[in-house]
Structure formats: structure tokens, C-alpha cells
Scaffold this active site. Sequence first.
Site, PDB file in Angstrom:
ATOM      1  N   GLU A 425      71.970  38.552  47.315  1.00  9.76           N
ATOM      2  CA  GLU A 425      70.768  37.717  47.184  1.00  9.76           C
ATOM      3  C   GLU A 425      70.027  38.001  45.879  1.00  9.76           C
ATOM      4  O   GLU A 425      68.802  38.129  45.857  1.00  9.76           O
ATOM      5  CB  GLU A 425      69.865  37.892  48.403  1.00  9.76           C
ATOM      6  CG  GLU A 425      70.530  37.442  49.692  1.00  9.76           C
ATOM      7  CD  GLU A 425      69.671  37.604  50.939  1.00  9.76           C
ATOM      8  OE1 GLU A 425      68.557  38.162  50.835  1.00  9.76           O
ATOM      9  OE2 GLU A 425      70.115  37.172  52.021  1.00  9.76           O
ATOM     10  N   ASN A 426      70.789  38.083  44.798  1.00 14.39           N
ATOM     11  CA  ASN A 426      70.184  38.367  43.496  1.00 14.39           C
ATOM     12  C   ASN A 426      69.491  37.150  42.897  1.00 14.39           C
ATOM     13  O   ASN A 426      68.958  37.227  41.784  1.00 14.39           O
ATOM     14  CB  ASN A 426      71.242  38.907  42.536  1.00 14.39           C
ATOM     15  CG  ASN A 426      71.865  40.193  43.046  1.00 14.39           C
ATOM     16  OD1 ASN A 426      73.000  40.190  43.503  1.00 14.39           O
ATOM     17  ND2 ASN A 426      71.117  41.283  43.017  1.00 14.39           N
TER      18      ASN A 426
END
Length: 826
Positions: A425-426
Amino acid sequence: MKRTGFLWMLLCGVLACYHAGAQQSVRITQQWEFLRSDLGGIWEAVRPAAEGSPESVPLWTTITLPHCFNARDAAEPSENYYQGPGWYRTLLDIKNPYQQGRTLLHFEGAGQKTTVYVYTTKITTHTGGYDEWTADITDAVQAFLKSPEAKRFKGKVPVSVRCDNSRDLEMIPSSMSDFNVYGGLYRYVNLVYAPLLSFDNIQLQAVTDAAGKNGALAVSASFRNPAQVTTATLELRLLDPKQQVIKEIRQDIQIRSGEQHLTDISIKKPALWSPEMPQLYTVQARLTSSAGVAEWSGHTGFRHFEFVEHGPFLLNGKRLLLQGTHRHEDHAAVAAAMTEDMIRREMTLIKNMGANFIRLGHYQQSRIVLQLCDSLGILVWEEIPWCRGGLGGETYRQQARNMLTSMISQHRNHPAVILWGLGNENDWPGDFPEFDKQQIRTFMSELNTMAHQQDSTRKTTIRRCDFCKDIVDVYSPSIWAGWYRGRYTEYKQESINEIAKVPHFFHAEWGADSHQGRFAEAPEQFIRQVATGKGADERSGDFALTGGNARASKDGDWSESYAVNLVDWHLKEQETMPQLTGSAYWVFKDFSTPLRPENPVPYVNQKGIVARDLTPKEIYYVFQSYWLKTPVAHIYGHNWPVRWGSAGEAKEIRVYSNCPEAELFVNGKSQGVKKRNSQDFPAAGLRWQASLNEGANHIRVVARNGKQTVTDELTWQYQTASWSAPRKLLLTLDTSWHEAGTLRILVKAVDEKGVLCLDAANRIEFSLAGDGRLLDNLGTAGGSRVVQLANGQASILVRPDRENPNSVVGAAGKGLETGALMISHQ
């Protein structure tokens, strides 16, 4: 007794040494003291202190390791979990048997910044809560034992450890992560005695061709060599899965700094490792030099895997559908401080569910987990904790580099590992004023290159960062059909769409929250509100319980019934997707998180297949019915104590089984035989319509697979009385509960006529007046002081005081008449 030589190593069989290169290693679990606060300095931990004197303050607590700061407050409903410093101290009786040997403390993981002291001497610091590391205390121990202070400690050595999990924007993981960033010595600490020259690490790279005709094993090593010994004799033995020696090597080597290649070994037709037959080879090494003898033992396995472009996953040349889940290192009553027995029980449950794959989220996990994945046959995606928040400065980035290097170095011998995860979830900003996608891409590319340079045999991967999906080998987009967006019936088409977008696809994270014990006769009444054709990805704010579009996570009932439907549908669809590599359900076990205070169990992510204490939810048996090969049969609703409806109304009864056929009996009367068809939703066609009697009903199933027969049975209460709004809470003692030393208190919400309100979901709070205590803050439906009712009911355990057993348990909820129960336990 000092054990040396290859005879002893052969007797060890497949047992691995706790520490590579250790001649002797022992876990230090007892006689520790803990302080959950900071000290003014190390002197406060070791100064002379008579009982009751000012020097004795602050007061320490006796504990055992592993231990976590947050064992209690991780699921405390009324306050944030503790993030700050804490101290541990113990006295060690050091007896190193090796002449000029080194004395080491080996930490299997400690959160999150750790400093080690011998007496008042600072030995080392380490940043990162999940990788292993070693503190060499040899010189400090020798200096202390020669000092005048040694007499006060009667020859023992005071060791103090400061751990700190304070919030820090320049550390990973981000405190925006949907899990607790725990503090403490929550993995094992080992006291290690090693010769002056010993193995620091041995790297095993085992590969084979797809047909399994030829195997190649490359062996390299790094050494602990403070005396700068230059030459040694190396002996290697390779044992096959039957523990037969198949290769022996003896050679003189030059000792260099860093990792050095030792030898290559070729094997014809190696025994292959797979989830069905996890065959492990043993490598034994012995190093003889002027400094003495050092030994090492470890395992590896031969397997070949391939992610076919836009196609399935192949293991050893054959298609294998990856059927998996996820794991957080978190457990009721201990948080991250899981013992080996706890870990073994959890991993065995995962294997017995039929899983062949696991994603270890979102950090390097205990060596025990990886060893069990090897021996049980569970393929692994392991990742570093670059999770949410954006990208920090050089300190932040160097920690990520260090943790990637450590994870691969420490776990690449494990044949179970196929994927190195670089982030999660960057695409989620928030920790820094700027969110620069190009900088994130640049750093992701750097990590990707690092991973391939360190290990060319595995693939790299990330989940949910579309603007980086072209960088890694395997990409997992966000698909939450039926929970955060869309309906679960859209799952297959959404997956097919995503498979076409990247060369190598995997689906990590899907599922639904479910409050254990909450069921519904019609769990999908809300579904008409949920739009279709708008995608199935989780977007900003979707995890919240308010605002945004209609979705199951906000508008559904969080029942086990809905979760069963969602899982059932996903699994039946996966059987019809020949191009699917696989998927991993989020998550195997409920876990604590600081981001979800309003959940039915506060501060707990409740998507688990099992509860935080490993009690299976109903979906566990749905997975078994699709994935497990051993015959099983489970009547849906064991945790559903009371069903409801009109008198004479036909109710659906489901059985989840992998057997070809099953016969159902209701109150002794056969309801007929049904044939299993995985595409006949729900329950693969094993469902019946039958009337239930008011009161108790006995349900039994007999499932058959050829000559094999498996059965299951349960008793349901059936309520036909209708109810109005809940008015008061009634407490009773569960007389069927017989666990020594505890009492189980039941609470029910009833209307003005005293009828149980089976749809009541009010939030209630338990209390206790008198001696004894509530067994709360466990993060489970039956172990939380504050909890939502499940079908109008809840429970809590009480541990009475044996000296003064009388107390009063209360339960209160907004708009409800408070209930109370006097208890006396003799």
C-alpha cells in the site's frame, strides 16, 4: 556436556541449531524483570537498592520471555496502546566452555529500537523490530567480572535491554499501518557460546530444472572472526530427506571478510520439495582451525517454480493453484510475544485448513514460522515493513535497505519462500508533507535491484501500488469485491480484468470482517444498496464505518453468515479460472490494530478465519471443504446457538464438505442425500430446506467419500417468538463451563416482555465489583470488556479471588437497563 563431531550431528536428524554457527545456544526465558517506562540512565537498573529504599524505585515486574509491552493494552477499548520505552534486566551466569570463545546474545526480534548493556557498558543498538541480530558481550563480560562490582552480583553478569516502540516518522513500519507497532523482547533471546572462529551464516541456494532431473546446491558462508584467523579446514555433508549421507566434502579454505563462496554440489534427480511432499535436505558443516571447532546445521529443498505470463503458477513443472492466507504475529493475551507452541499450533491450523501458501504481513517473521512452512509444506511471500505513509529521508530509506538485506540473508535458505515483498500500500500518503510518486518509484526500483542481486532465484512483489506495478516481477492489485466495494459476485470478472494488466498477477487480500457468534437468517438484505460495475478496489476512506458509498463493510451486519457466503463464492469461482496463479485471504487470525476503535471488538481487525485466540470461525470449514483432501463434513452454524423464524417455516441447513455426497438428519429424520457440485452455490449444493421445532433441534450429517464416512452433529435452539426493541440486560452463570479457576458470565438483551432480541447488536460494557478480575482485553468476542452483542448475546470470563470469592458482575449499554449478577466461587 560438550557435544562435537559428525556422529552427534547425524543423531540430530532434521533438528536445526537455534543459531547458525553456535556451538552451544540456549534460550533465556526465565528470571527477567520488566519496567514499562524509561529510566534516567542505565545506573538506575544496576545500582544497589535495599527493599523500600528510594533507590528501589521504580518497581520492576517479574516476567518470562518472550514478552511484549502491549500484551494487555493492544485491545484495551478505552485508551491508545503504549508506544514508548521499556526496560528488561536479568543476571546471567556466564560459563563459556571455549578457550578465548565469544559470548553472544542473539535476538530473534525485538521492537523497535533496542539497546543492550552489560552492567553500565553500552554494547550495541539495533533499529528494526523484525530481523535477527547479535550482540557480542564477550569483552564487556570479562571486564565486568574483573571489576570490584562483580562481588556485589556474586559472579553473575547484569544485562539490561532497553526497547522503544515510540512513534517515529523516519522509521518503518509507519504508525499509519493497520496493525500495532509493538514493543518489547517479543521473540526469543538466546545466550550463545561460540569458538573464536565460527560461522556467522551459511547461505544455501538450491535449484533444479522444471523436470527435476538435475539439482544444484551452491554453498556460501560468512564468518565471525574477531581474531582474524586466516585458514581453516571445512567439512560439509549433505543428507537426503531420509537422512542418508549422499555427499561429503573436505577442503582447506582461506577465511575472508564478508560472504564467500565455499562449494557447488550437483545432484541427479533430487527429491523435490512441494506442499504435498515437503522433502528437506540437511546440510552439516564443520570448521576446524587454530581457534577450535565450529559446527552448523541447516536445511534446504529442491523445487522449481514459475509464474507463467498472464497464466497460472507452476511448481516442479505442474500447475499449482496457490491457496493461501495471511499472518500477523499477534495473539490474545500476549500480543506479539507468541511462544513456539503457539506458533506451531497456528501454523498447523493453517495447514489443516488446506492452505499451501501464506503471505507474512507485513514484516519479516519469526524463524520458527519459516521452519514450519518448510516442514509443513506452505509456500511463502515474505516482505519488509515499508507499509503506507509515503517515503521518508535517508535514515528511513537505509532502514528499509537494511531490513531487506537481513530478511533475504536470514531466510533465503528456506525452500518455502518464493516471493520477496518490497512494500504494501505504498500509494497511501500521510506521514510527510510531500507525496512524490516518482521518488517512490525510484526507491522501489532500487529495492527491486537489491533483492535480485542478493537472491536471483526468487521473484519480487508488492501489493496495491499501481504506479509501481511495472517494477516488480509479480503484482497484486486491490480487489475487495463484496466488502470495501462492489458485490462479491463481481470477483471473477474483476480478477480477469486485472490479470490482463500485468505479466504476473497474484491476488493478495480479500475477505470480510465477521463478529464471531453473530449470524443472520438473511444476511444480504443490504446488498441492493451496493452499486455494481464501479470496480472492486479499496479506496481512500473505504475502511471507515461512516461516509462514502454503500458497501458491505459499512452497511452490512458483520455476521459470520455474510462472510460464509462471500468466501464460498470466491472459492467456487477460483476453481473456474485456469489462468489464476492463486490468492490469499486476509487474514488467518483476528489481530489488534490502533485504527479500528469502533469495531464490534474494539481495536481488532475481525477479518480472521479464526479469532485472536485461534478459535475457528465458520469460514474455516468453508475453506476446508474446498481445499482439504482429507474427508471432512461440517454443519454450518456450530457457533449459532439460536435460530429464529415462524413455526413450521422451512429453514436452510447447509453442510460444508469435500465428500461427493452427504445425507442430512433433522431430529432423527432423513432429509435426503445431496450430491456435491462446487459450482452449485451455496455450499456446493449440500443444502436442505427443513422445518425446525420450537426449542431444541438435533442436526446430524453423514458424508461419504467411497468407503470413507465422516459425520458431524449439533443442537440448535429455535425461537418463534417475535421481539421488539431491546430494553434490558440479563446476566446468568454458564453452568456448562468447566474450565478450572474461571467462571463464564452470559448476558442477553431482552425486550419488555423478556423475549431474547436476536438481532440486537448494542455495544455493552462489562464491569466487576469486588475481588477477582475480568479476563478482558483479549481482543476476542468473549474476552473484551467492551463488545457488541452477537444475536443479542455476549459473554465474559471471570477469575474469582480464592480468598474473597464474592463479587458482582455488571453489564451496561446505552438505552438498556443495566444487568448485574452476584457470583460466589468456592
